[in-house]
Design an enzyme around this catalytic site. Structure first.
Site, PDB file in Angstrom:
ATOM      1  N   VAL A 268      -2.938   6.175  -0.250  1.00 25.39           N
ATOM      2  CA  VAL A 268      -1.813   5.400  -0.814  1.00 25.39           C
ATOM      3  C   VAL A 268      -1.574   5.543  -2.329  1.00 25.39           C
ATOM      4  O   VAL A 268      -2.318   5.974  -3.010  1.00 25.39           O
ATOM      5  CB  VAL A 268      -2.194   3.807  -0.763  1.00 25.39           C
ATOM      6  N   ASN A 270       2.064   7.080  -5.220  1.00 25.65           N
ATOM      7  CA  ASN A 270       3.276   7.665  -5.527  1.00 25.65           C
ATOM      8  C   ASN A 270       3.332   9.129  -5.190  1.00 25.65           C
ATOM      9  O   ASN A 270       4.013   9.610  -4.701  1.00 25.65           O
ATOM     10  CB  ASN A 270       3.539   7.425  -7.020  1.00 25.65           C
ATOM     11  N   GLU A 292      -5.056   5.493   7.598  1.00 26.43           N
ATOM     12  CA  GLU A 292      -5.295   3.923   7.415  1.00 26.43           C
ATOM     13  C   GLU A 292      -3.999   3.305   7.193  1.00 26.43           C
ATOM     14  O   GLU A 292      -4.039   2.211   7.912  1.00 26.43           O
ATOM     15  CB  GLU A 292      -5.934   3.961   6.226  1.00 26.43           C
TER      16      GLU A 292
END
Length: 500
Positions: A268, A270, A292
């Site tokens: 996860v 930017n 995930e």
């Protein structure tokens, strides 16, 4: 709202969050839903925090042990940490208030591989689970639970808990029903192979079946998931994304990958989201993800017809894309599968998929050891999450990061990682804005040149100087000069910059 609770027995247990909090006592171990800011309970955490504050005001102790799927949000982890209501927390967190409490030793935190967490709950490693607090989209007439925007460790908490509190969240789209694929892994010693051979295989039910006699309270909520927005990709993120695509192209040229057979996993953040943006204009088609979390970039790939299916355990969407999911869940249901964490992060299935993993790092050393959790070797940031599950078992594991942080004061490439989560045996490719270092097939000394080449130019002479010094030692399989191995970190602590 009450029409989302079709089971009359459970409807009779409707109450407020403050009333439900009476079932949670000091010293309890509470299993909560929630995974990366999605599907966490929205009302109970604040009610528990208020209860803790009341106890503390009278000089009485009130702390609980909190187990989740991964990070939650400020109105869950944050309010509980601020109220000093947590004694112990696992397996992953990202809340700044909680991080501060952990690093000041005001609360205990155990960082473990996500794929281990459900099994360890079953095996009693965390003691008895007193209460499970789980968010759902609705409850069927039979008392089955329709998951909301994530599954995580909900199965294990619901099965192991003595008492269950359900939050039925009207904000979650009813069209999420059918997206989940609930498969229970048999307990040891009766485990069998997980029958997933393709990313989109469905092997379970669309609902969670529970013992309704354990439900002591049902609470109605109407509150959104709280995920942080992603930043627009900056120039460095775009360069990293381009280098990641160059790596994929090299895999195609080597005959190890085809343009229509790319299965991805992505951490996860930017930069990973920028990588997915780069895939939109790439030659890759029919992209699949066994991962995930579903992120903004994956919805864009689905909308563009570039991604056919994504299997995950939860969402990690920006507020804008969370609203988009709610509005268009019926469409995305054809392309998304939400699984229990023991399935989404199963080493067995990950290895079978032959996927390429991509995760972030804090630092990597010149031999390819990766630190993804601790600043300066002692200060926890978030946790290892599922990055170890995928790195260890991927066909090819990559780590992506800008080469520097804090305006150049911190180098992502260091002589010796101050903490190691992913060893040189598992980390295969390191990618920065300066290119990719493919470490496969290389002895430790042969990796050094490639690692220094992806470091920021300001740090390359310092890294070269360190290696020259280390190479004068007697033993040279993995040369180190232990007297100066952590000078980068010492300089940062004492002078504010690794450059010294």
């Amino acid at each position: 709202m009450t029409d989302r609770i079709a089971n009359s027995e459970l409807r009779s247990k409707l109450m407020s969050a403050d009333e439900a909090a009476q079932f949670i006592n000091n010293g309890d171990t509470v299993g909560m839903s929630g995974f990366t800011g999605a599907a966490y309970p929205k009302a109970l955490p604040t009610a528990i925090a208020d209860k803790a504050k009341e106890f503390h005001s009278k000089g009485d102790e009130f702390k609980i042990n909190v187990l989740t799927g991964a990070s939650t949000a400020p109105d869950c982890d944050g309010v509980l940490a601020e109220a000093d209501a947590i004694n112990y927390r696992m397996p992953y967190q990202s809340d700044p208030i909680m991080r501060g409490k952990v690093n000041s030793a005001e609360m205990k935190y155990q960082d473990i591989h996500l794929s281990h967490s459900g099994l360890q709950v079953e095996q009693g490693f965390f003691g008895n689970i007193d209460v499970a607090v789980i968010e759902v989209t609705r409850i069927t007439e039979e008392g089955h639970l329709i998951p909301s925007s994530g599954v995580g460790n909900n199965i294990e908490y619901l099965e192991e808990a003595d008492k269950v509190i359900l939050e039925v969240n009207e904000w979650q789209s009813l069209d999420l029903e059918g997206m989940a694929d609930i498969y229970r892994v048999p307990h040891l010693p009766n485990r069998t192979p997980i029958p997933i051979n393709n990313v989109g295989d469905r092997i379970g039910n669309t609902y969670i079946q529970i013992d309704t006699n354990k439900v002591v309270a049902v609470v109605e909520t109407n509150a959104p998931d709280r995920n942080s927005p992603f930043k627009e990709p900056d120039e460095i993120s775009k360069q990293i994304a381009g280098n990641f695509l160059d790596f994929l192209e090299a895999e195609v040229a080597a005959g190890r990958l085809a343009y229509d057979r790319f299965i991805m996993q992505s951490g996860v953040g930017n930069v990973p989201n920028a990588v997915m943006a780069g895939l939109l204009d790439s030659k890759f088609e029919n992209i699949q993800a066994y991962t995930e979390v579903v992120q903004d970039g994956m919805l864009d790939l689905i909308d563009a017809g570039k991604m056919t299916v994504s299997s995950a355990t939860s969402f990690a969407l920006s507020p804008e894309y969370a609203e988009k999911m709610n509005a268009e869940a019926k469409k995305y249901r054809d392309h998304l599968v939400l699984r229990p964490l023991q399935i989404s992060n199963s080493p067995e299935v990950i290895r079978r998929m032959g996927l390429i993993s991509s995760n972030g790092l804090i630092e990597a050393d010149i031999y390819g050891n990766v630190n993804s959790t601790h600043v300066g070797g002692t200060r926890i940031m978030n946790g290892i999450g599922g990055s170890g599950d995928f790195t260890r078992n991927a066909f090819a594991s990559t780590f992506i990061s800008p080469s520097v942080a804090k305006d150049g004061a911190i180098s992502a490439i260091v002589p010796f990682a101050s903490h190691i989560d992913h060893t040189e045996h598992d980390a295969m490719v390191i990618i920065t804005e300066y290119g990719f270092a493919d470490l496969r097939g290389l002895a430790p000394r042969d990796r050094v040149k490639k690692m220094i080449a992806v470091a920021h130019p300001d740090y390359r002479p310092l890294l070269e100087e360190y290696y020259e010094r280390a190479a004068k030692n007697k033993f040279l399989q993995t040369p180190h000069d232990l007297a100066t191995a952590f000078d980068f970190h010492v300089n940062l602590a004492e002078k504010g910059s690794m450059k010294g």
